[in-house]
Design a protein around this motif. Sequence first.
Motif, PDB file in Angstrom:
ATOM      1  N   ASP A 133      -1.698  14.611  -0.838  1.00 39.49           N
ATOM      2  CA  ASP A 133      -1.070  15.952  -0.735  1.00 39.49           C
ATOM      3  C   ASP A 133      -2.486  16.800  -0.758  1.00 39.49           C
ATOM      4  OD1 ASP A 133       1.296  14.982   0.124  1.00 39.49           O
ATOM      5  OD2 ASP A 133       2.387  15.674  -1.678  1.00 39.49           O
ATOM      6  N   GLN A 134      -3.131  16.740  -1.888  1.00 38.31           N
ATOM      7  CA  GLN A 134      -4.195  17.709  -2.601  1.00 38.31           C
ATOM      8  C   GLN A 134      -5.590  17.378  -1.894  1.00 38.31           C
ATOM      9  OE1 GLN A 134      -3.696  20.220  -4.285  1.00 38.31           O
ATOM     10  NE2 GLN A 134      -1.348  19.786  -4.147  1.00 38.31           N
ATOM     11  N   VAL A 192       5.068   7.974   0.320  1.00 33.74           N
ATOM     12  CA  VAL A 192       3.624   7.253  -0.331  1.00 33.74           C
ATOM     13  C   VAL A 192       3.153   6.436   0.633  1.00 33.74           C
ATOM     14  CG1 VAL A 192       2.654   5.849  -1.756  1.00 33.74           C
ATOM     15  CG2 VAL A 192       4.394   7.722  -2.460  1.00 33.74           C
ATOM     16  N   GLU A 193       3.925   5.597   1.575  1.00 31.71           N
ATOM     17  CA  GLU A 193       3.226   4.591   2.648  1.00 31.71           C
ATOM     18  C   GLU A 193       2.503   5.331   3.627  1.00 31.71           C
ATOM     19  OE1 GLU A 193       5.109   1.405   5.786  1.00 31.71           O
ATOM     20  OE2 GLU A 193       6.277   2.165   4.660  1.00 31.71           O
ATOM     21  N   ARG A 194       2.812   6.669   3.999  1.00 30.54           N
ATOM     22  CA  ARG A 194       1.938   7.269   4.874  1.00 30.54           C
ATOM     23  C   ARG A 194       0.701   7.413   4.345  1.00 30.54           C
ATOM     24  NH1 ARG A 194       6.320  10.806   5.602  1.00 30.54           N
ATOM     25  NH2 ARG A 194       5.443  12.284   4.015  1.00 30.54           N
ATOM     26  N   ALA A 195       0.315   7.543   2.926  1.00 25.60           N
ATOM     27  CA  ALA A 195      -0.994   7.702   2.523  1.00 25.60           C
ATOM     28  C   ALA A 195      -1.614   6.574   2.507  1.00 25.60           C
ATOM     29  CB  ALA A 195      -0.791   8.416   1.174  1.00 25.60           C
ATOM     30  N   LEU A 196      -1.189   5.449   2.550  1.00 23.66           N
ATOM     31  CA  LEU A 196      -1.628   3.962   2.314  1.00 23.66           C
ATOM     32  C   LEU A 196      -1.928   3.117   3.592  1.00 23.66           C
ATOM     33  CD1 LEU A 196       0.765   2.662  -0.432  1.00 23.66           C
ATOM     34  CD2 LEU A 196      -1.401   3.815  -0.780  1.00 23.66           C
ATOM     35  N   ILE A 197      -2.864   2.585   3.661  1.00 23.55           N
ATOM     36  CA  ILE A 197      -3.467   1.295   4.740  1.00 23.55           C
ATOM     37  C   ILE A 197      -2.957   0.218   4.031  1.00 23.55           C
ATOM     38  CG2 ILE A 197      -5.241   0.504   5.893  1.00 23.55           C
ATOM     39  CD1 ILE A 197      -6.512   3.287   5.910  1.00 23.55           C
ATOM     40  N   GLN A 198      -2.090  -0.662   4.700  1.00 22.69           N
ATOM     41  CA  GLN A 198      -2.061  -1.952   4.302  1.00 22.69           C
ATOM     42  C   GLN A 198      -2.966  -2.856   4.953  1.00 22.69           C
ATOM     43  OE1 GLN A 198       2.361  -3.200   4.648  1.00 22.69           O
ATOM     44  NE2 GLN A 198       1.337  -5.153   5.467  1.00 22.69           N
ATOM     45  N   ILE A 199      -3.443  -3.728   3.988  1.00 18.12           N
ATOM     46  CA  ILE A 199      -4.530  -4.790   4.198  1.00 18.12           C
ATOM     47  C   ILE A 199      -3.663  -6.261   3.889  1.00 18.12           C
ATOM     48  CG2 ILE A 199      -6.647  -5.806   4.289  1.00 18.12           C
ATOM     49  CD1 ILE A 199      -7.667  -2.948   3.334  1.00 18.12           C
ATOM     50  N   VAL A 200      -3.401  -7.007   4.829  1.00 17.91           N
ATOM     51  CA  VAL A 200      -2.752  -8.358   4.751  1.00 17.91           C
ATOM     52  C   VAL A 200      -3.731  -9.271   4.393  1.00 17.91           C
ATOM     53  CG1 VAL A 200      -1.030 -10.168   5.521  1.00 17.91           C
ATOM     54  CG2 VAL A 200      -0.686  -7.573   6.042  1.00 17.91           C
ATOM     55  N   VAL A 201      -3.550  -9.866   3.199  1.00 14.16           N
ATOM     56  CA  VAL A 201      -4.418 -10.947   3.026  1.00 14.16           C
ATOM     57  C   VAL A 201      -3.723 -12.293   3.105  1.00 14.16           C
ATOM     58  CG1 VAL A 201      -6.027 -12.219   1.190  1.00 14.16           C
ATOM     59  CG2 VAL A 201      -5.554  -9.609   1.323  1.00 14.16           C
ATOM     60  N   PRO A 202      -4.190 -13.120   4.215  1.00 14.70           N
ATOM     61  CA  PRO A 202      -3.462 -14.194   4.464  1.00 14.70           C
ATOM     62  C   PRO A 202      -3.732 -15.395   3.446  1.00 14.70           C
ATOM     63  CG  PRO A 202      -5.535 -13.912   5.943  1.00 14.70           C
ATOM     64  CD  PRO A 202      -5.243 -12.818   5.320  1.00 14.70           C
TER      65      PRO A 202
END
Length: 177
Positions: free
Chosen positions: A62-63, A88-98
Amino acid sequence: ETGKSISTLSSKYTNSIEPNDVLTELRNISAGIVLIIIIDEFDRLPKNTSLVLADTIKMLSDQAITATLILVGVASSVDDLIQQHESVERALIQIVVPRMPANELRQIVAKGMQRLGMTIEENAMSQITVLSQGFPYYTHLLALYASRNALDSGSSQIRQEHVKNAITHALTKSQET
Protein backbone atom coordinates in the motif's frame (compact mmCIF):
# COMPACT_ATOMS: atom_id res chain seq x y z
CA GLU A 1 26.15 1.68 6.65
CA THR A 2 23.08 -0.44 5.92
CA GLY A 3 24.53 -3.23 8.03
CA LYS A 4 24.89 -0.83 10.97
CA SER A 5 21.26 0.23 10.65
CA ILE A 6 20.06 -3.35 10.67
CA SER A 7 22.23 -4.41 13.59
CA THR A 8 20.81 -1.69 15.86
CA LEU A 9 17.13 -2.44 15.24
CA SER A 10 16.84 -4.78 18.20
CA SER A 11 17.95 -2.02 20.57
CA LYS A 12 15.29 0.33 19.16
CA TYR A 13 12.41 -2.05 19.78
CA THR A 14 12.47 -3.60 23.22
CA ASN A 15 8.94 -5.00 22.97
CA SER A 16 7.35 -6.53 19.91
CA ILE A 17 7.90 -5.07 16.46
CA GLU A 18 4.71 -3.99 14.73
CA PRO A 19 4.09 -3.70 10.97
CA ASN A 20 4.35 0.11 11.18
CA ASP A 21 7.81 -0.25 12.75
CA VAL A 22 8.93 -2.51 9.91
CA LEU A 23 7.48 -0.09 7.38
CA THR A 24 9.40 2.83 8.90
CA GLU A 25 12.69 0.94 9.05
CA LEU A 26 12.38 -0.44 5.53
CA ARG A 27 11.58 3.02 4.19
CA ASN A 28 14.80 4.30 5.83
CA ILE A 29 16.95 1.33 4.85
CA SER A 30 15.74 1.11 1.24
CA ALA A 31 16.38 4.76 0.38
CA GLY A 32 18.60 4.75 -2.70
CA ILE A 33 19.20 1.00 -2.83
CA VAL A 34 17.51 -2.11 -4.11
CA LEU A 35 16.49 -3.99 -0.99
CA ILE A 36 15.68 -7.70 -1.17
CA ILE A 37 14.61 -9.59 1.94
CA ILE A 38 14.34 -13.38 1.85
CA ILE A 39 12.25 -15.18 4.46
CA ASP A 40 12.94 -18.90 4.17
CA GLU A 41 10.65 -21.60 5.57
CA PHE A 42 7.79 -19.14 5.78
CA ASP A 43 5.37 -22.04 6.15
CA ARG A 44 7.01 -22.98 9.46
CA LEU A 45 6.54 -19.62 11.16
CA PRO A 46 4.20 -19.53 14.14
CA LYS A 47 0.70 -18.40 13.19
CA ASN A 48 0.96 -15.08 15.06
CA THR A 49 4.25 -14.25 13.29
CA SER A 50 2.88 -15.05 9.84
CA LEU A 51 -0.17 -12.90 10.61
CA VAL A 52 2.04 -9.91 11.47
CA LEU A 53 4.09 -10.54 8.31
CA ALA A 54 0.91 -10.65 6.23
CA ASP A 55 -0.07 -7.26 7.71
CA THR A 56 3.43 -5.97 6.96
CA ILE A 57 3.31 -7.18 3.35
CA LYS A 58 -0.05 -5.47 2.86
CA MET A 59 1.31 -2.22 4.29
CA LEU A 60 4.49 -2.39 2.18
CA SER A 61 2.39 -2.82 -0.93
CA ASP A 62 0.00 0.00 0.00
CA GLN A 63 2.86 2.40 0.81
CA ALA A 64 4.95 1.47 -2.26
CA ILE A 65 8.14 0.84 -0.29
CA THR A 66 11.01 -0.05 -2.64
CA ALA A 67 11.73 -3.42 -1.08
CA THR A 68 11.20 -6.90 -2.40
CA LEU A 69 10.22 -9.66 -0.03
CA ILE A 70 10.85 -13.21 -1.13
CA LEU A 71 8.82 -15.70 0.87
CA VAL A 72 10.02 -19.26 0.56
CA GLY A 73 7.74 -21.98 1.84
CA VAL A 74 6.03 -25.22 1.06
CA ALA A 75 2.37 -24.86 0.14
CA SER A 76 0.01 -25.73 -2.67
CA SER A 77 -0.61 -22.06 -3.44
CA VAL A 78 -0.09 -18.54 -2.17
CA ASP A 79 -3.50 -18.83 -0.47
CA ASP A 80 -2.22 -21.75 1.58
CA LEU A 81 1.01 -19.95 2.43
CA ILE A 82 -0.61 -16.61 3.37
CA GLN A 83 -3.89 -17.60 4.97
CA GLN A 84 -4.50 -14.47 6.98
CA HIS A 85 -5.07 -11.82 4.30
CA GLU A 86 -6.76 -12.45 1.00
CA SER A 87 -5.83 -8.93 -0.11
CA VAL A 88 -2.12 -9.75 0.36
CA GLU A 89 -2.29 -12.14 -2.57
CA ARG A 90 -2.62 -9.15 -4.93
CA ALA A 91 0.81 -7.94 -3.80
CA LEU A 92 2.48 -11.31 -4.38
CA ILE A 93 3.70 -13.16 -7.41
CA GLN A 94 3.55 -16.90 -7.06
CA ILE A 95 6.41 -18.94 -8.49
CA VAL A 96 5.69 -22.64 -8.49
CA VAL A 97 8.77 -24.77 -8.05
CA PRO A 98 8.06 -28.20 -9.49
CA ARG A 99 9.47 -31.38 -8.03
CA MET A 100 12.89 -32.26 -9.35
CA PRO A 101 13.19 -35.04 -11.92
CA ALA A 102 14.91 -38.26 -10.89
CA ASN A 103 18.02 -37.57 -12.98
CA GLU A 104 18.62 -34.31 -11.09
CA LEU A 105 18.13 -36.04 -7.74
CA ARG A 106 20.68 -38.63 -8.85
CA GLN A 107 23.12 -35.81 -9.66
CA ILE A 108 22.75 -34.47 -6.13
CA VAL A 109 23.72 -37.85 -4.67
CA ALA A 110 26.49 -38.47 -7.22
CA LYS A 111 28.13 -35.09 -6.53
CA GLY A 112 27.97 -35.72 -2.80
CA MET A 113 29.50 -39.16 -3.18
CA GLN A 114 32.26 -37.74 -5.34
CA ARG A 115 33.09 -35.05 -2.75
CA LEU A 116 33.15 -37.68 0.00
CA GLY A 117 35.20 -40.14 -2.04
CA MET A 118 32.41 -42.69 -1.68
CA THR A 119 30.36 -44.78 -4.08
CA ILE A 120 26.77 -45.93 -4.10
CA GLU A 121 25.21 -49.11 -5.44
CA GLU A 122 22.61 -48.61 -8.17
CA ASN A 123 19.75 -50.11 -6.14
CA ALA A 124 20.59 -47.80 -3.21
CA MET A 125 20.66 -44.81 -5.56
CA SER A 126 17.29 -45.82 -7.02
CA GLN A 127 15.79 -46.23 -3.57
CA ILE A 128 16.91 -42.74 -2.49
CA THR A 129 15.58 -41.24 -5.72
CA VAL A 130 12.19 -42.94 -5.49
CA LEU A 131 11.73 -42.20 -1.79
CA SER A 132 12.61 -38.52 -2.29
CA GLN A 133 9.57 -38.07 -4.57
CA GLY A 134 11.15 -35.08 -6.30
CA PHE A 135 12.09 -33.21 -3.12
CA PRO A 136 15.82 -32.41 -2.93
CA TYR A 137 15.63 -31.96 0.85
CA TYR A 138 14.75 -35.64 1.26
CA THR A 139 17.42 -36.65 -1.23
CA HIS A 140 20.03 -34.81 0.84
CA LEU A 141 18.67 -36.18 4.09
CA LEU A 142 18.57 -39.82 2.96
CA ALA A 143 21.98 -39.61 1.31
CA LEU A 144 23.45 -37.99 4.42
CA TYR A 145 22.21 -40.67 6.79
CA ALA A 146 22.98 -43.48 4.34
CA SER A 147 26.57 -42.25 3.97
CA ARG A 148 26.92 -41.97 7.75
CA ASN A 149 25.59 -45.53 8.13
CA ALA A 150 28.03 -46.79 5.53
CA LEU A 151 30.98 -45.04 7.17
CA ASP A 152 29.93 -46.25 10.62
CA SER A 153 29.99 -49.83 9.29
CA GLY A 154 33.46 -49.28 7.80
CA SER A 155 32.32 -49.07 4.19
CA SER A 156 32.94 -46.36 1.61
CA GLN A 157 30.10 -47.70 -0.53
CA ILE A 158 26.45 -47.06 0.23
CA ARG A 159 24.32 -50.18 -0.08
CA GLN A 160 20.59 -50.71 0.21
CA GLU A 161 20.92 -51.71 3.88
CA HIS A 162 22.47 -48.30 4.61
CA VAL A 163 19.55 -46.55 2.92
CA LYS A 164 17.10 -48.70 4.90
CA ASN A 165 18.72 -47.56 8.15
CA ALA A 166 18.79 -43.98 6.87
CA ILE A 167 15.01 -43.99 6.41
CA THR A 168 14.46 -44.34 10.17
CA HIS A 169 16.85 -41.47 10.93
CA ALA A 170 15.32 -39.28 8.20
CA LEU A 171 11.81 -39.87 9.51
CA THR A 172 12.90 -38.98 13.03
CA LYS A 173 14.59 -35.79 11.76
CA SER A 174 11.51 -34.81 9.75
CA GLN A 175 9.24 -35.32 12.75
CA GLU A 176 11.51 -33.14 14.92
CA THR A 177 11.12 -30.21 12.55
